[in-house]
Design an enzyme around this catalytic site. Structure first.
Site, PDB file in Angstrom:
ATOM      1  CD  GLU A 175      -2.351   1.250 -26.465  1.00  0.00           C
ATOM      2  OE1 GLU A 175      -1.279   0.662 -26.664  1.00  0.00           O
ATOM      3  OE2 GLU A 175      -2.992   1.123 -25.400  1.00  0.00           O
ATOM      4  CG  ASP A 314       5.272  -0.723 -22.809  1.00  0.00           C
ATOM      5  OD1 ASP A 314       5.092   0.380 -23.338  1.00  0.00           O
ATOM      6  OD2 ASP A 314       4.475  -1.674 -22.915  1.00  0.00           O
ATOM      7  CD1 TRP A 366       1.538   0.134 -29.607  1.00  0.00           C
ATOM      8  CD2 TRP A 366       3.732   0.092 -29.229  1.00  0.00           C
ATOM      9  NE1 TRP A 366       1.718   0.174 -28.248  1.00  0.00           N
ATOM     10  CE2 TRP A 366       3.052   0.150 -27.986  1.00  0.00           C
ATOM     11  CE3 TRP A 366       5.118   0.068 -29.228  1.00  0.00           C
ATOM     12  CZ2 TRP A 366       3.731   0.191 -26.768  1.00  0.00           C
ATOM     13  CZ3 TRP A 366       5.790   0.107 -28.019  1.00  0.00           C
ATOM     14  CH2 TRP A 366       5.103   0.158 -26.805  1.00  0.00           C
ATOM     15  CG  ASP A 451      -4.723   1.123 -20.174  1.00  0.00           C
ATOM     16  OD1 ASP A 451      -3.519   0.865 -20.150  1.00  0.00           O
ATOM     17  OD2 ASP A 451      -5.171   2.289 -20.162  1.00  0.00           O
TER      18      ASP A 451
END
Length: 534
Positions: A175, A314, A366, A451
């Site tokens: 992250e 990603d 982020w 997650d």
């Protein structure tokens, strides 16, 4: 110089559901993103192109790409894709999907049947990519106990070395999360550079910046360039000619429509047209190259020296979310050098001196707000509390076992931390590996994966995310309770049973977790090193 960074990650999905969330998520990403991306990079590698991008692959994703269960499931999924293509009533879509499935099957059967590691290792050995590593199961590091944080990172880097023959010196921190002091842990682990989001550097992302008093560099994502691709309002994937991600044929599960318009209902979407999509790709390649060129010029003029632009995404954006993404990416990697723009990895940027003055980096990520709210906000308070309970239970169990070991005798001689002592001195007999402790740590790391909080905060399969966190918490509680109650046979049986579902990281070894009193040593040692570096 321009640097492209890709972050490849999925949580552990094997043996935890199939549809709508579970292994299907893995297989779709594998077919749509990982297969075409590595195929494209192999093609460019065969042309002698090197240092194309920095490729992050999290250990938990790498484990699935090498896992026998996942490999068998992926092969079955690709075969099923081909069968679904035959069932499509639209002839053009049927032919197109059949060819794509056949190509993917051929690629998988010839290059991937022994796992993802041989594929990735070939790209690393050829110098095509720089490999970025990370902690084992993608924890939100700032909120993690220092002992587990150190263990997870060290084990994650070692896992990469075992799979790919190289221990990464760069990482994509989960992250992009950072807290002051983490740079010391990075340095101790041999990490020389890591990624943060642009706002963490207040938008000044044109150079890598040494963090605080360390030599570890933070590279920031250039949002002006990155958002041309990855913006929910104006990014390329939303173009009318691209294939629509959310619209699919209910009989076959195949996607047959183009975006058409942002406000057009799925029932009114127009059929997908590959030729129109290809033309749009060329337009967006040219636009991106022009944006990079303009940004490099303006930033170089601003700082009075050659600048660096880092675009980061990603990996799953390319192919899974944006069907045309892999083709766009290949054309960009060809077009940038043709336009006279140097491309290289983050390690290239570091070695070539794209380094600025030190920065007093503060808490950041982020995520929404560029702070930690996604992972410790009110919406996920229950998961924050669960994580704290889980970590405390795991470390207490581990420490308790070690305390018992210290009381054991070996041939009538006392032991300390599992090592025989003679007159109070260790004799060198090592602590034995404890598979029960190993499984407790596996379940703990899975339970605290970042997650689950992200999915809850973003309301994407929130029920599945909470269920997963609680399943792993339940597993470690069961095992730890048996250990605490002295029911060692039950503990071993439970550990073996849970390992059938969560057997990732077979090399994980609980003996490498710092001892009970080492967490203070970790913090005090970090402070001492910071003082010495000053």
């Amino acid at each position: 110089m321009f640097s492209l960074v890709l972050h490849s990650h999925l949580p552990w999905l094997a043996n935890h559901g199939r549809w709508p969330v579970g292994e299907e998520w893995l297989y779709q990403s594998w077919a749509d993103s990982y297969l075409p991306l590595t195929d494209m990079l192999s093609t460019l590698a065969d042309e002698g192109r090197t240092n194309l991008l920095s490729l992050g692959i999290t250990p938990v994703l790498a484990a699935q790409l090498d896992d026998p269960h996942c490999l068998a499931g992926m092969h079955h999924w690709l075969g099923n894709w081909q069968l679904r293509a035959h069932e499509a009533t639209d002839r053009a879509m049927s032919i197109r999907e059949h060819r794509s499935a056949a190509r993917a099957l051929d690629t998988f059967e010839t290059k991937w049947r022994h796992g993802g590691s041989p594929v990735v290792r070939t790209l690393v050995d050829a110098g095509t990519v720089e490999l970025l590593g990370g902690p084992l199961a993608h924890p939100f590091q700032p909120l993690l106990d220092p002992r587990l944080r150190e263990f997870s990172l060290s084990e994650g880097l070692s896992d990469a070395a075992r799979r790919w023959g190289t221990r990464p010196t760069g990482i994509w921190a989960p992250e992009c999360a950072y807290a002051p002091g983490m740079e010391v842990g990075y340095a101790d682990a041999g990490v020389t550079h890591f990624m943060v989001d642009g706002p963490s550097l207040r938008g000044d992302t044109t150079l890598g910046r040494p963090v605080r008093e360390s030599d570890v560099l933070a590279f920031g994502r250039d949002l002006e360039v990155s958002y041309r691709v990855w913006s929910p309002k104006s990014g390329y994937p939303g173009h009318a000619s691209y294939r629509d991600f959310h619209t699919y044929d209910h009989a076959t599960g195949l996607k047959h429509a183009r975006v058409t318009g942002r406000t057009v209902d799925s029932a009114d979407k127009e059929p997908y047209d590959p030729a129109a999509a290809s033309a749009a790709i060329d337009i967006h390649v040219a636009d991106f190259v022009d944006a990079v060129r303009r940004r490099l010029r303006s930033e170089s003029d601003r700082i009075g020296r050659p600048a660096l632009v880092v675009a980061a995404f990603d990996t799953e954006l390319f192919g899974h979310w944006w069907f045309e993404g892999p083709v766009w990416l290949e054309r960009v990697l060809r077009a940038l050098p043709e336009a006279g723009i140097d491309i290289g990895t983050l390690d290239d940027a570091r070695s070539k001196g794209f380094v600025g003055s030190p920065v007093q980096l503060t808490e950041s990520s982020w995520g929404s707000g560029k702070d930690w709210r996604v992972w410790n906000g009110d919406a996920v308070r229950d998961l924050v509390d669960l994580n704290a309970e889980v970590v405390e239970a795991a470390l207490s169990s581990l420490d308790g076992q070690r305390a018992v070991d210290r009381q054991h005798t070996v041939d009538g001689q006392r032991t300390v931390d599992g090592q025989r002592t003679v007159d109070g001195q260790r004799s060198g007999i090592p602590e034995l590996r404890n598979r029960v402790n190993d499984q407790i740590l596996r379940e703990t790391l899975n339970a605290v994966a970042s997650d689950w909080a992200f999915m809850v905060s973003k309301d994407t399969a929130a029920g599945y995310a909470r269920q997963r966190a609680h399943v792993h918490a339940h597993a470690l509680r069961e095992i730890a309770d048996a250990v605490r109650g002295g029911r060692h046979d039950d503990a071993e049986r439970l550990a073996r049973g849970w390992n059938q579902a969560d057997g990732l990281f077979p090399a994980l070894d609980a003996r490498r977790v710092a001892g009970k009193y080492s967490s203070e040593n970790l913090q005090h040692g970090s402070a001492a090193r910071r003082g010495a570096s000053k």
